[in-house]
Design a protein around this motif. Sequence first.
Motif, mmCIF file in Angstrom:
data_model
loop_
_atom_site.group_PDB
_atom_site.id
_atom_site.type_symbol
_atom_site.label_atom_id
_atom_site.label_comp_id
_atom_site.label_asym_id
_atom_site.label_seq_id
_atom_site.Cartn_x
_atom_site.Cartn_y
_atom_site.Cartn_z
ATOM 1 N N GLY A 133 0.778 -1.228 0.000
ATOM 2 C CA GLY A 133 0.000 0.000 0.000
ATOM 3 C C GLY A 133 0.810 1.277 0.000
ATOM 4 N N LEU A 134 2.126 1.182 -0.170
ATOM 5 C CA LEU A 134 3.001 2.354 -0.109
ATOM 6 C C LEU A 134 3.561 2.747 -1.479
ATOM 7 C CD1 LEU A 134 5.030 1.386 3.110
ATOM 8 C CD2 LEU A 134 3.003 2.864 2.963
ATOM 9 N N GLY A 135 3.184 2.023 -2.511
ATOM 10 C CA GLY A 135 3.711 2.295 -3.846
ATOM 11 C C GLY A 135 5.088 1.711 -4.101
ATOM 12 N N ILE A 136 5.559 0.852 -3.180
ATOM 13 C CA ILE A 136 6.897 0.274 -3.320
ATOM 14 C C ILE A 136 6.963 -0.698 -4.498
ATOM 15 C CG2 ILE A 136 8.649 -1.165 -2.216
ATOM 16 C CD1 ILE A 136 8.494 1.600 -1.011
ATOM 17 N N ALA A 137 5.960 -1.559 -4.620
ATOM 18 C CA ALA A 137 5.962 -2.529 -5.722
ATOM 19 C C ALA A 137 5.926 -1.814 -7.065
ATOM 20 C CB ALA A 137 4.781 -3.486 -5.585
ATOM 21 N N ARG A 138 5.160 -0.734 -7.143
ATOM 22 C CA ARG A 138 5.093 0.020 -8.401
ATOM 23 C C ARG A 138 6.448 0.643 -8.725
ATOM 24 N NH1 ARG A 138 0.575 4.624 -10.048
ATOM 25 N NH2 ARG A 138 1.292 4.944 -12.191
ATOM 26 N N GLU A 139 7.119 1.199 -7.717
ATOM 27 C CA GLU A 139 8.434 1.796 -7.948
ATOM 28 C C GLU A 139 9.435 0.742 -8.414
ATOM 29 O OE1 GLU A 139 12.029 3.840 -5.363
ATOM 30 O OE2 GLU A 139 9.967 4.338 -4.806
ATOM 31 N N ALA A 140 9.428 -0.419 -7.764
ATOM 32 C CA ALA A 140 10.361 -1.481 -8.138
ATOM 33 C C ALA A 140 10.076 -1.993 -9.544
ATOM 34 C CB ALA A 140 10.273 -2.619 -7.127
ATOM 35 N N ALA A 141 8.799 -2.229 -9.854
ATOM 36 C CA ALA A 141 8.444 -2.718 -11.186
ATOM 37 C C ALA A 141 8.782 -1.692 -12.259
ATOM 38 C CB ALA A 141 6.954 -3.066 -11.234
ATOM 39 N N THR A 142 8.617 -0.419 -11.940
ATOM 40 C CA THR A 142 8.964 0.639 -12.894
ATOM 41 C C THR A 142 10.456 0.631 -13.203
ATOM 42 O OG1 THR A 142 7.107 2.043 -12.233
ATOM 43 C CG2 THR A 142 8.982 3.147 -13.269
ATOM 44 N N LEU A 143 11.285 0.433 -12.185
ATOM 45 C CA LEU A 143 12.726 0.334 -12.412
ATOM 46 C C LEU A 143 13.050 -0.822 -13.363
ATOM 47 C CD1 LEU A 143 14.064 0.863 -8.764
ATOM 48 C CD2 LEU A 143 14.353 2.437 -10.689
#
Length: 203
Positions: free
Chosen positions: A123-133
């Motif tokens: 829920g913190l946007g961490i998975a989205r940041e990692a996947a974006t990288l």
Amino acid sequence: MTMSKPGEAIAAALAALEDFPLLQGPRVRLRGPREDERDAQALFALFGDEQVMRYWSRPPMQGVSEAHELIAQIRKGMAERNLINWVIADGDDAVIGSCTLFRFDANHRRAELGYALHPAQWGLGIAREAATLALDWAFDTLGLHRCDAGIDPANASSRALLHRLGFVTEGVQRESFFVGERVTDSELLGLLVKDWRAARSRH
């Protein structure tokens, strides 16, 4: 001088990697797992968690020895260029998740994306940041044309994340994998490089 085909260039780029590409984001970075107790314990905490493994294609780990085995498999896969399985590390370099590109098909310029994140980070946007990288590297550095993903259709949060990244649901494979004795479908999603770049330009 002859120009190489895109597929040959991708295969050559993968072969030329000396180690896991180090990808740095605002809050997390993607790096290779280390063969030490700290990373092993963190991976056991991740893949031994029933919430994380609810929609995974294997049961939860039962002991840290399985995490050590996983690290060895990940490093072997990297050496053979079958997969690039990064760990997601926080600002203290502690492992909080996993992000993977696998099933590389250089000729057709595609791969598959996978990820897992410890529940404390949901829920913190961490998975989205990692996947974006990972996707930026896959499309802009490696030169892929397409990236696939497969999820359990019941995993609404993973579907929502993939849709936010620009993936489109393209179909369902019925009863395609087992978790223990439970068989589940697999929802298939795809992301094209043109859609990724269009989505990135809007942010």
